[in-house]
Design a protein around this motif. Sequence first.
Motif, short mmCIF file in Angstrom:
data_model
loop_
_atom_site.label_atom_id
_atom_site.label_comp_id
_atom_site.label_asym_id
_atom_site.label_seq_id
_atom_site.Cartn_x
_atom_site.Cartn_y
_atom_site.Cartn_z
N SER A 25 -3.21 -3.07 -17.85
CA SER A 25 -2.71 -2.47 -19.16
C SER A 25 -1.36 -1.47 -18.85
CB SER A 25 -4.02 -1.90 -19.69
OG SER A 25 -4.30 -0.92 -18.74
N ARG A 26 -1.30 -1.07 -17.59
CA ARG A 26 -0.47 -0.14 -17.52
C ARG A 26 0.87 -0.57 -16.67
NH1 ARG A 26 -1.65 5.19 -18.03
NH2 ARG A 26 -0.38 5.84 -16.29
N GLY A 27 1.10 -2.34 -16.52
CA GLY A 27 2.12 -2.70 -15.99
C GLY A 27 1.58 -3.46 -14.51
N THR A 28 2.77 -4.08 -13.93
CA THR A 28 2.34 -4.92 -12.78
C THR A 28 2.37 -4.15 -11.53
OG1 THR A 28 3.15 -6.68 -14.02
CG2 THR A 28 2.93 -7.03 -11.57
N PHE A 29 1.26 -4.33 -10.70
CA PHE A 29 1.28 -3.47 -9.36
C PHE A 29 1.12 -4.59 -8.04
CE2 PHE A 29 0.13 -0.67 -12.49
CZ PHE A 29 1.08 0.66 -12.16
N GLU A 30 1.77 -4.17 -7.17
CA GLU A 30 1.86 -5.03 -5.93
C GLU A 30 0.60 -4.39 -5.15
OE1 GLU A 30 4.93 -6.68 -2.74
OE2 GLU A 30 5.13 -4.63 -3.05
N VAL A 31 -0.41 -5.20 -4.72
CA VAL A 31 -1.35 -5.01 -3.74
C VAL A 31 -1.46 -6.04 -2.45
CG1 VAL A 31 -2.77 -4.13 -5.64
CG2 VAL A 31 -3.38 -6.21 -4.68
N PHE A 32 -2.02 -5.40 -1.36
CA PHE A 32 -2.13 -6.09 -0.31
C PHE A 32 -3.69 -6.14 -0.04
CE2 PHE A 32 2.10 -4.70 -0.30
CZ PHE A 32 2.71 -6.04 -0.20
N ILE A 33 -4.30 -7.48 0.29
CA ILE A 33 -5.91 -7.47 0.47
C ILE A 33 -6.23 -8.16 1.69
CG2 ILE A 33 -8.09 -8.51 -0.43
CD1 ILE A 33 -6.57 -8.53 -3.51
N LYS A 34 -7.21 -7.49 2.48
CA LYS A 34 -7.68 -7.95 3.59
C LYS A 34 -9.17 -7.39 3.99
CE LYS A 34 -6.41 -8.07 8.58
NZ LYS A 34 -5.47 -7.66 9.61
N GLY A 35 -9.98 -8.23 4.58
CA GLY A 35 -11.28 -7.93 4.94
C GLY A 35 -12.44 -8.49 3.86
N ARG A 36 -13.52 -8.41 4.30
CA ARG A 36 -14.61 -8.79 3.54
C ARG A 36 -15.59 -7.56 3.23
NH1 ARG A 36 -16.69 -14.45 5.87
NH2 ARG A 36 -18.00 -14.38 3.79
N GLY A 37 -16.43 -7.57 1.95
CA GLY A 37 -17.31 -6.86 1.85
C GLY A 37 -17.29 -5.94 0.58
N LYS A 38 -17.69 -4.92 0.31
CA LYS A 38 -17.35 -4.35 -1.06
C LYS A 38 -15.98 -3.71 -1.11
CE LYS A 38 -21.48 -4.65 -2.79
NZ LYS A 38 -21.63 -5.41 -4.08
N PRO A 39 -15.41 -3.76 -2.34
CA PRO A 39 -14.12 -3.31 -2.50
C PRO A 39 -13.82 -1.82 -2.04
CG PRO A 39 -15.14 -3.41 -4.64
CD PRO A 39 -16.09 -3.72 -3.63
N LEU A 40 -12.78 -1.88 -1.56
CA LEU A 40 -12.14 -0.09 -1.10
C LEU A 40 -10.71 -0.26 -1.17
CD1 LEU A 40 -12.74 2.46 0.47
CD2 LEU A 40 -12.00 1.42 2.45
N CYS A 41 -10.44 0.57 -2.11
CA CYS A 41 -8.79 1.08 -2.52
C CYS A 41 -8.27 2.04 -1.56
CB CYS A 41 -8.75 1.54 -4.02
SG CYS A 41 -6.99 2.27 -4.20
N VAL A 42 -7.25 1.70 -1.03
CA VAL A 42 -6.40 2.52 0.01
C VAL A 42 -4.91 2.58 -0.56
CG1 VAL A 42 -5.65 3.01 2.45
CG2 VAL A 42 -7.87 1.84 2.02
N THR A 43 -4.43 3.93 -0.54
CA THR A 43 -3.11 4.00 -1.05
C THR A 43 -2.43 5.47 -0.28
OG1 THR A 43 -1.20 3.92 -2.60
CG2 THR A 43 -3.45 5.00 -3.11
N HIS A 44 -1.39 5.72 -0.44
CA HIS A 44 -0.50 6.83 0.01
C HIS A 44 0.36 7.24 -1.01
CE1 HIS A 44 2.15 9.42 2.14
NE2 HIS A 44 1.23 9.57 2.91
N HIS A 45 0.74 8.37 -1.37
CA HIS A 45 1.48 8.81 -2.56
C HIS A 45 2.80 8.45 -2.71
CE1 HIS A 45 1.73 10.46 -6.47
NE2 HIS A 45 2.68 11.88 -5.88
N TYR A 46 3.40 8.23 -1.49
CA TYR A 46 4.97 7.94 -1.22
C TYR A 46 4.93 6.93 -0.18
CZ TYR A 46 4.97 11.99 1.96
OH TYR A 46 4.50 12.91 2.74
N SER A 47 4.20 6.10 0.17
CA SER A 47 4.55 4.86 1.35
C SER A 47 4.64 3.88 0.36
CB SER A 47 3.44 4.83 2.15
OG SER A 47 3.27 5.84 2.85
N GLU A 48 5.48 2.92 1.14
CA GLU A 48 5.73 1.43 0.41
C GLU A 48 5.18 0.51 1.63
OE1 GLU A 48 9.70 0.75 -1.55
OE2 GLU A 48 9.93 -0.99 -0.21
N PHE A 49 3.90 -0.32 1.17
CA PHE A 49 3.44 -1.12 1.95
C PHE A 49 4.12 -2.63 2.08
CE2 PHE A 49 0.33 2.12 0.64
CZ PHE A 49 0.23 2.78 1.68
N ASN A 50 3.77 -3.37 2.90
CA ASN A 50 3.90 -4.73 2.96
C ASN A 50 2.92 -5.73 3.45
OD1 ASN A 50 4.57 -4.77 5.78
ND2 ASN A 50 6.32 -3.53 5.26
N GLU A 51 3.08 -6.87 3.87
CA GLU A 51 2.19 -7.88 4.41
C GLU A 51 1.62 -7.31 5.85
OE1 GLU A 51 4.28 -10.56 1.33
OE2 GLU A 51 4.91 -9.04 2.75
#
Length: 287
Positions: A12-38
């Motif tokens: 609802s607030r736009g499109t966001f790029e995420v990268f997903i890995k692992g199995r289990g319950k969901p865990l969000c990880v981010t950093h305020h000014y890093s730019e991640f990739n694959e």
Amino acid sequence: MQTWDKRLITTSRGTFEVFIKGRGKPLCVTHHYSEFNETGDYFAETFTSGHQVILVNLREAGASEKAREPYQLSMLDTIFDLEAIRDSLGFKKWGYAGHSTGGMLGVLYGIYHSDSLLFSIITGAAAREYMTFSKDCIYNPEHPNYQIMQEYMETLKQSGLSEAERKRISAKRTKLSLVQPEKHDQYFSLPIHKRMCGVRLNYFSRELHVFDVTRKLKFITAPALILCGRHDVQCPVSYSIEMVEEIPYAQLAIFEESNHYPFLEEKELFCEVVVRFTEQVTGLCQN
């Protein structure tokens, strides 16, 4: 090493790029000014054995939504973006883990949306501006390595920097935050490469001067694990101790042989502490 699965999430607030890995319950990880990739992220990689980790590129980073207004780069507005991503992914709740400024986002997330969190893991962070009143902080002008850190940060903001030079300067910067800088190449041996999002860093550098949510820490109702290296020069350990004293359901672990990267400097112990905590509060992780 397995790469991360890239996805574009429409919210609802736009499109966001995420990268997903692992199995289990969901865990969000981010950093305020890093730019991640694959290739992922060292901190995020810590959790992939026990969780489905969603590594988020925030607004203006990577292929994520741009900021139409400056305030959309703020820490508080960033929490609203994370909530929109969680909702679009269909998770009623997820865990959150953040290192450094990612941990600061975790503090705000807990204050305003504990009802969306299974738990939070906050590493090497603070609930308020950490430079002015601590000479132990490398961003304080009285710290012996202040000037060289400033020079490295300004250099890394440059868009025309070659990849080789960026890697060299980044390594020099990181060594300032290790107890044993000679082990840098050993710690950072995986083919993980990320950039700094200059526009987000510039906004954060201004916002940080008025950041202080210490009086709101009591509103964090989700279980929280506060982690910090004893010798952290970026967010000194006193700020982690301060947080755990005010958050109702918080636990504290201090890593005696670490600076700002306990998940690399004392990797085995760090993982043990995290697994013990997550098993205790959710029963979700496996050894």
